[in-house]
Design an enzyme around this catalytic site. Structure first.
Site, PDB file in Angstrom:
ATOM      1  N   ILE A  79     -21.003 -49.629 -29.366  1.00  0.00           N
ATOM      2  CA  ILE A  79     -20.819 -51.053 -29.699  1.00  0.00           C
ATOM      3  C   ILE A  79     -20.122 -51.767 -28.536  1.00  0.00           C
ATOM      4  CG2 ILE A  79     -19.979 -52.684 -31.428  1.00  0.00           C
ATOM      5  CD1 ILE A  79     -19.873 -50.290 -33.414  1.00  0.00           C
TER       6      ILE A  79
ATOM      7  N   TYR B 289     -17.153 -53.272 -39.967  1.00  0.00           N
ATOM      8  CA  TYR B 289     -18.588 -53.122 -39.696  1.00  0.00           C
ATOM      9  C   TYR B 289     -19.249 -52.347 -40.825  1.00  0.00           C
ATOM     10  CZ  TYR B 289     -16.683 -53.299 -34.869  1.00  0.00           C
ATOM     11  OH  TYR B 289     -15.992 -53.598 -33.735  1.00  0.00           O
TER      12      TYR B 289
ATOM     13  N   GLY C 130     -19.125 -36.969 -50.600  1.00  0.00           N
ATOM     14  CA  GLY C 130     -18.417 -38.178 -50.159  1.00  0.00           C
ATOM     15  C   GLY C 130     -19.303 -39.411 -50.107  1.00  0.00           C
TER      16      GLY C 130
ATOM     17  N   TYR D 181     -10.898 -39.938 -41.052  1.00  0.00           N
ATOM     18  CA  TYR D 181     -11.374 -41.065 -40.225  1.00  0.00           C
ATOM     19  C   TYR D 181     -11.148 -42.390 -40.960  1.00  0.00           C
ATOM     20  CZ  TYR D 181     -14.636 -44.549 -38.462  1.00  0.00           C
ATOM     21  OH  TYR D 181     -15.183 -45.726 -38.015  1.00  0.00           O
TER      22      TYR D 181
ATOM     23  N   LYS E 239      -8.590 -45.859 -40.114  1.00  0.00           N
ATOM     24  CA  LYS E 239      -8.946 -47.289 -40.078  1.00  0.00           C
ATOM     25  C   LYS E 239      -8.073 -48.065 -41.055  1.00  0.00           C
ATOM     26  CE  LYS E 239     -12.068 -47.099 -36.934  1.00  0.00           C
ATOM     27  NZ  LYS E 239     -11.774 -47.679 -35.625  1.00  0.00           N
TER      28      LYS E 239
ATOM     29  N   PHE F 143     -12.137 -51.257 -29.430  1.00  0.00           N
ATOM     30  CA  PHE F 143     -13.171 -50.360 -29.980  1.00  0.00           C
ATOM     31  C   PHE F 143     -12.752 -48.890 -29.889  1.00  0.00           C
ATOM     32  CE2 PHE F 143     -15.946 -53.864 -28.346  1.00  0.00           C
ATOM     33  CZ  PHE F 143     -16.636 -54.156 -29.509  1.00  0.00           C
TER      34      PHE F 143
ATOM     35  N   SER G 133     -13.920 -50.711 -40.489  1.00  0.00           N
ATOM     36  CA  SER G 133     -15.162 -50.154 -41.035  1.00  0.00           C
ATOM     37  C   SER G 133     -15.247 -50.400 -42.532  1.00  0.00           C
ATOM     38  CB  SER G 133     -15.145 -48.645 -40.774  1.00  0.00           C
ATOM     39  OG  SER G 133     -16.142 -48.003 -41.527  1.00  0.00           O
TER      40      SER G 133
HETATM   41  P1  NAD Z   1     -18.353 -44.806 -29.639  1.00  0.00           P
HETATM   42  O1  NAD Z   1     -17.785 -43.432 -29.810  1.00  0.00           O
HETATM   43  O2  NAD Z   1     -19.688 -44.940 -29.039  1.00  0.00           O
HETATM   44  O3  NAD Z   1     -17.325 -45.706 -28.807  1.00  0.00           O
HETATM   45  C1  NAD Z   1     -15.934 -45.499 -28.827  1.00  0.00           C
HETATM   46  C2  NAD Z   1     -15.483 -45.378 -27.368  1.00  0.00           C
HETATM   47  O4  NAD Z   1     -14.063 -45.198 -27.333  1.00  0.00           O
HETATM   48  C3  NAD Z   1     -16.094 -44.152 -26.660  1.00  0.00           C
HETATM   49  O5  NAD Z   1     -16.682 -44.572 -25.467  1.00  0.00           O
HETATM   50  C4  NAD Z   1     -14.899 -43.225 -26.413  1.00  0.00           C
HETATM   51  O6  NAD Z   1     -15.052 -42.504 -25.212  1.00  0.00           O
HETATM   52  C5  NAD Z   1     -13.748 -44.219 -26.355  1.00  0.00           C
HETATM   53  N1  NAD Z   1     -12.421 -43.687 -26.724  1.00  0.00           N
HETATM   54  C6  NAD Z   1     -12.074 -43.014 -27.839  1.00  0.00           C
HETATM   55  N2  NAD Z   1     -10.763 -42.748 -27.817  1.00  0.00           N
HETATM   56  C7  NAD Z   1     -10.256 -43.293 -26.670  1.00  0.00           C
HETATM   57  C8  NAD Z   1      -8.963 -43.356 -26.099  1.00  0.00           C
HETATM   58  N3  NAD Z   1      -7.905 -42.808 -26.685  1.00  0.00           N
HETATM   59  N4  NAD Z   1      -8.829 -43.986 -24.905  1.00  0.00           N
HETATM   60  C9  NAD Z   1      -9.892 -44.555 -24.297  1.00  0.00           C
HETATM   61  N5  NAD Z   1     -11.140 -44.516 -24.784  1.00  0.00           N
HETATM   62  C10 NAD Z   1     -11.318 -43.893 -25.978  1.00  0.00           C
HETATM   63  O7  NAD Z   1     -18.298 -45.514 -31.067  1.00  0.00           O
HETATM   64  P2  NAD Z   1     -18.892 -46.904 -31.522  1.00  0.00           P
HETATM   65  O8  NAD Z   1     -19.954 -46.635 -32.495  1.00  0.00           O
HETATM   66  O9  NAD Z   1     -19.157 -47.768 -30.362  1.00  0.00           O
HETATM   67  O10 NAD Z   1     -17.644 -47.457 -32.339  1.00  0.00           O
HETATM   68  C11 NAD Z   1     -16.695 -48.344 -31.777  1.00  0.00           C
HETATM   69  C12 NAD Z   1     -15.588 -48.561 -32.795  1.00  0.00           C
HETATM   70  O11 NAD Z   1     -16.161 -49.083 -33.994  1.00  0.00           O
HETATM   71  C13 NAD Z   1     -14.845 -47.293 -33.206  1.00  0.00           C
HETATM   72  O12 NAD Z   1     -13.479 -47.607 -33.362  1.00  0.00           O
HETATM   73  C14 NAD Z   1     -15.474 -46.931 -34.527  1.00  0.00           C
HETATM   74  O13 NAD Z   1     -14.599 -46.211 -35.348  1.00  0.00           O
HETATM   75  C15 NAD Z   1     -15.769 -48.297 -35.101  1.00  0.00           C
HETATM   76  N6  NAD Z   1     -16.874 -48.281 -36.076  1.00  0.00           N
HETATM   77  C16 NAD Z   1     -18.081 -47.769 -35.728  1.00  0.00           C
HETATM   78  C17 NAD Z   1     -19.116 -47.716 -36.660  1.00  0.00           C
HETATM   79  C18 NAD Z   1     -20.453 -47.110 -36.312  1.00  0.00           C
HETATM   80  O14 NAD Z   1     -21.193 -46.771 -37.212  1.00  0.00           O
HETATM   81  N7  NAD Z   1     -20.824 -46.987 -35.040  1.00  0.00           N
HETATM   82  C19 NAD Z   1     -18.905 -48.213 -37.955  1.00  0.00           C
HETATM   83  C20 NAD Z   1     -17.664 -48.753 -38.272  1.00  0.00           C
HETATM   84  C21 NAD Z   1     -16.649 -48.786 -37.324  1.00  0.00           C
HETATM   85  C1  UD1 Z   2     -21.150 -43.079 -42.480  1.00  0.00           C
HETATM   86  C2  UD1 Z   2     -19.705 -42.666 -42.653  1.00  0.00           C
HETATM   87  C3  UD1 Z   2     -18.822 -43.900 -42.683  1.00  0.00           C
HETATM   88  C4  UD1 Z   2     -19.070 -44.784 -41.471  1.00  0.00           C
HETATM   89  C5  UD1 Z   2     -20.560 -45.151 -41.424  1.00  0.00           C
HETATM   90  C6  UD1 Z   2     -20.932 -46.008 -40.243  1.00  0.00           C
HETATM   91  C7  UD1 Z   2     -19.893 -40.594 -43.998  1.00  0.00           C
HETATM   92  C8  UD1 Z   2     -19.602 -39.950 -45.315  1.00  0.00           C
HETATM   93  N1  UD1 Z   2     -19.573 -41.897 -43.898  1.00  0.00           N
HETATM   94  O1  UD1 Z   2     -21.492 -43.799 -43.607  1.00  0.00           O
HETATM   95  O2  UD1 Z   2     -17.469 -43.506 -42.710  1.00  0.00           O
HETATM   96  O3  UD1 Z   2     -18.283 -45.964 -41.551  1.00  0.00           O
HETATM   97  O4  UD1 Z   2     -21.303 -43.925 -41.345  1.00  0.00           O
HETATM   98  O5  UD1 Z   2     -20.753 -45.276 -39.076  1.00  0.00           O
HETATM   99  O6  UD1 Z   2     -20.361 -39.948 -43.071  1.00  0.00           O
HETATM  100  N2  UD1 Z   2     -28.468 -39.857 -44.481  1.00  0.00           N
HETATM  101  C9  UD1 Z   2     -29.479 -38.956 -44.684  1.00  0.00           C
HETATM  102  N3  UD1 Z   2     -29.697 -38.004 -43.733  1.00  0.00           N
HETATM  103  C10 UD1 Z   2     -28.958 -37.922 -42.590  1.00  0.00           C
HETATM  104  C11 UD1 Z   2     -27.930 -38.861 -42.386  1.00  0.00           C
HETATM  105  C12 UD1 Z   2     -27.708 -39.808 -43.359  1.00  0.00           C
HETATM  106  O7  UD1 Z   2     -30.168 -38.999 -45.700  1.00  0.00           O
HETATM  107  O8  UD1 Z   2     -29.198 -37.016 -41.769  1.00  0.00           O
HETATM  108  C13 UD1 Z   2     -28.263 -40.914 -45.490  1.00  0.00           C
HETATM  109  C14 UD1 Z   2     -26.885 -40.944 -46.106  1.00  0.00           C
HETATM  110  O9  UD1 Z   2     -26.783 -40.104 -47.210  1.00  0.00           O
HETATM  111  C15 UD1 Z   2     -26.725 -42.432 -46.430  1.00  0.00           C
HETATM  112  C16 UD1 Z   2     -27.543 -43.124 -45.339  1.00  0.00           C
HETATM  113  O10 UD1 Z   2     -28.437 -42.152 -44.834  1.00  0.00           O
HETATM  114  O11 UD1 Z   2     -27.325 -42.718 -47.667  1.00  0.00           O
HETATM  115  C17 UD1 Z   2     -26.699 -43.636 -44.191  1.00  0.00           C
HETATM  116  O12 UD1 Z   2     -25.881 -42.578 -43.713  1.00  0.00           O
HETATM  117  P1  UD1 Z   2     -24.952 -42.750 -42.428  1.00  0.00           P
HETATM  118  O13 UD1 Z   2     -25.729 -43.284 -41.300  1.00  0.00           O
HETATM  119  O14 UD1 Z   2     -24.237 -41.467 -42.228  1.00  0.00           O
HETATM  120  O15 UD1 Z   2     -23.940 -43.902 -42.853  1.00  0.00           O
HETATM  121  P2  UD1 Z   2     -22.941 -44.007 -44.114  1.00  0.00           P
HETATM  122  O16 UD1 Z   2     -23.189 -42.967 -45.114  1.00  0.00           O
HETATM  123  O17 UD1 Z   2     -23.003 -45.416 -44.600  1.00  0.00           O
END
Ligand code: NAD
Ligand code: UD1
Length: 340
Positions: free
Chosen positions: A12, A177, A294, A149, A153, A80, A124
């Site tokens: 992101i 998000y 979960g 995790y 958050k 992030f 999240s």
């Molecule tokens: P990502 O892992 O691709 O990006 C996170 C970045 O942070 C990575 O590049 C990692 O190297 C860096 N990082 C981690 N710890 C660090 C530290 N201590 N110092 C410096 N760099 C560090 O993940 P993303 O999907 O881009 O997510 C970004 C943020 O959004 C995260 O905080 C994640 O928890 C949150 N988030 C992501 C999702 C998702 O589904 N992708 C959903 C909800 C929230």
């Molecule tokens: C997951 C995380 C959540 C995080 C979110 C976005 C868990 C329990 N929760 O949620 O904390 O904020 O991602 O990053 O992991 N699925 C399949 N097969 C797969 C993978 C997923 O069927 O191989 C299904 C899941 O059961 C769900 C949907 O796809 O119904 C989305 O799954 P996923 O992408 O892991 O996201 P979340 O479950 O929403």
């Protein structure tokens, strides 16, 4: 003045750096590459058509942060940086609490020291309690997280609220998000999980490219239209734009504000598979497996608050997100690395 982006090399973060530059902001990015590759920053610079300062640091390192705040006039931070793998957080909880909490605390301490009081935080939908009715609004019940995790958050949100409460001039925006998917339209940057993906979309795309054999669909007996889990998928470019909207809002408001960043629309697992097959022309082999511990049946956002207050709405469709993911995956079968 610059926006400091922590975790700027991540999925992101990289898209947001690009969007910030496109909208005329100066960017300073940092990352320790614990879950990303330097190539991602190289490509963002290439796509942006300009360079920007980047530092390989751990955000928990206060002296490294000192140097950055001393060298760059920063007026806003997007935080992030964090670890995000749910399953891993259950196995190594202390690593998650250490990284996610201490990085947030170190950052806020440095901000206070250098009098920078605007922060946008990556939270999240996982902070919401599983018992809520849908859609989730920002007032829905939080807590009762099912994994470390999620608790990091939840706890970071509390740390940030307390920080904003301590002095009148802090402006902290908590962005919750939903499920980010998709990639930049160029196919040059995208999601690049370092291990076997836990999330659905990267699992689908790696199956499509042949890196994985078969997708397990976790649960076919949920009370949903087709029995599979329903989530709120949002294109990462829309998410990136949401951060710019949050920055704009924070210039004129103090205190803490929470916004869902979701589309407001639920899509089932089978729905996403079908959309991806249509976009890519590739058949995804899958089997219906047991439910994942979960998981909940349905999770989607009310996106009204962000629309009303930030004037932001998700605009890109699931079809576009699938086409963009497939472009990224097929141009980069092994992500930012040339091979495994
Ligand atoms: P990502 O892992 O691709 O990006 C996170 C970045 O942070 C990575 O590049 C990692 O190297 C860096 N990082 C981690 N710890 C660090 C530290 N201590 N110092 C410096 N760099 C560090 O993940 P993303 O999907 O881009 O997510 C970004 C943020 O959004 C995260 O905080 C994640 O928890 C949150 N988030 C992501 C999702 C998702 O589904 N992708 C959903 C909800 C929230
Ligand atoms: C997951 C995380 C959540 C995080 C979110 C976005 C868990 C329990 N929760 O949620 O904390 O904020 O991602 O990053 O992991 N699925 C399949 N097969 C797969 C993978 C997923 O069927 O191989 C299904 C899941 O059961 C769900 C949907 O796809 O119904 C989305 O799954 P996923 O992408 O892991 O996201 P979340 O479950 O929403």
């Amino acid at each position: 003045m610059a926006v400091l982006v922590t975790g700027g090399a991540g999925y992101i973060g990289s898209h947001t750096c690009l969007e910030l530059i496109a909208q005329g902001y100066n960017v300073v990015a940092v990352d320790n590459f614990c879950n990303s590759q330097p190539e991602s920053i190289t490509r963002v610079k290439e796509l942006a058509g300009k360079s920007f300062p980047f530092y390989e640091i751990d955000v928990r390192d206060e002296s490294a942060l000192d140097e950055i705040f001393k060298n760059h006039d920063t007026d806003c931070i997007i935080h992030f940086a964090g670890l995000k793998a749910v399953g891993e957080s259950v196995k190594v909880p202390l690593m998650y609490y250490n990284n996610n909490l201490l990085s947030t605390i170190a950052l806020c301490s440095a901000m206070k020291k250098y009098n920078v009081k605007r922060l946008i935080f990556s939270s999240s939908a996982t902070v919401y309690n599983g018992a809520n009715e849908m859609p989730l609004t920002e007032k829905s019940l939080t807590g009762g997280c099912t994994n470390p995790y999620g608790w990091t958050k939840f706890m970071c949100e509390q740390i940030l609220r307390d920080t904003a409460q301590s002095e009148q001039d802090w402006s902290i925006i908590l962005l919750r998000y939903f499920n980010p998917i998709g990639a930049h339209i160029s196919g040059m940057i995208g999601e690049d999980p370092s291990d076997t993906p836990n999330n659905l979309m990267p699992y689908i795309s790696q199956t499509a490219i042949g890196r994985l054999k078969c997708l397990s669909v976790y649960g076919g007996d949920y009370p949903t239209n087709d029995g599979t889990g329903v989530r709120d998928y949002i294109h990462v470019d829309d998410l990136a734009k949401g951060h710019v909207s949050a920055i704009k809002y924070s210039t004129a408001h103090t205190g803490t504000e929470v916004f869902n960043l979701g589309s407001g629309v639920g899509t089932s697992v089978l729905g996403l598979i079908t959309a991806f097959e249509t976009a890519s022309g590739v058949k995804i082999p899958y089997e219906i497996a047991g439910r994942r511990p979960g998981d909940i049946a349905v999770c989607y956002a009310s996106a009204e608050k962000a629309a009303e207050i930030l004037n932001w709405r998700a605009e890109k469709s699931i079809a576009e997100a699938c086409a963009d993911t497939w472009r990224w995956q097929s141009l980069n079968p092994y992500g930012f690395k040339n091979k495994l």
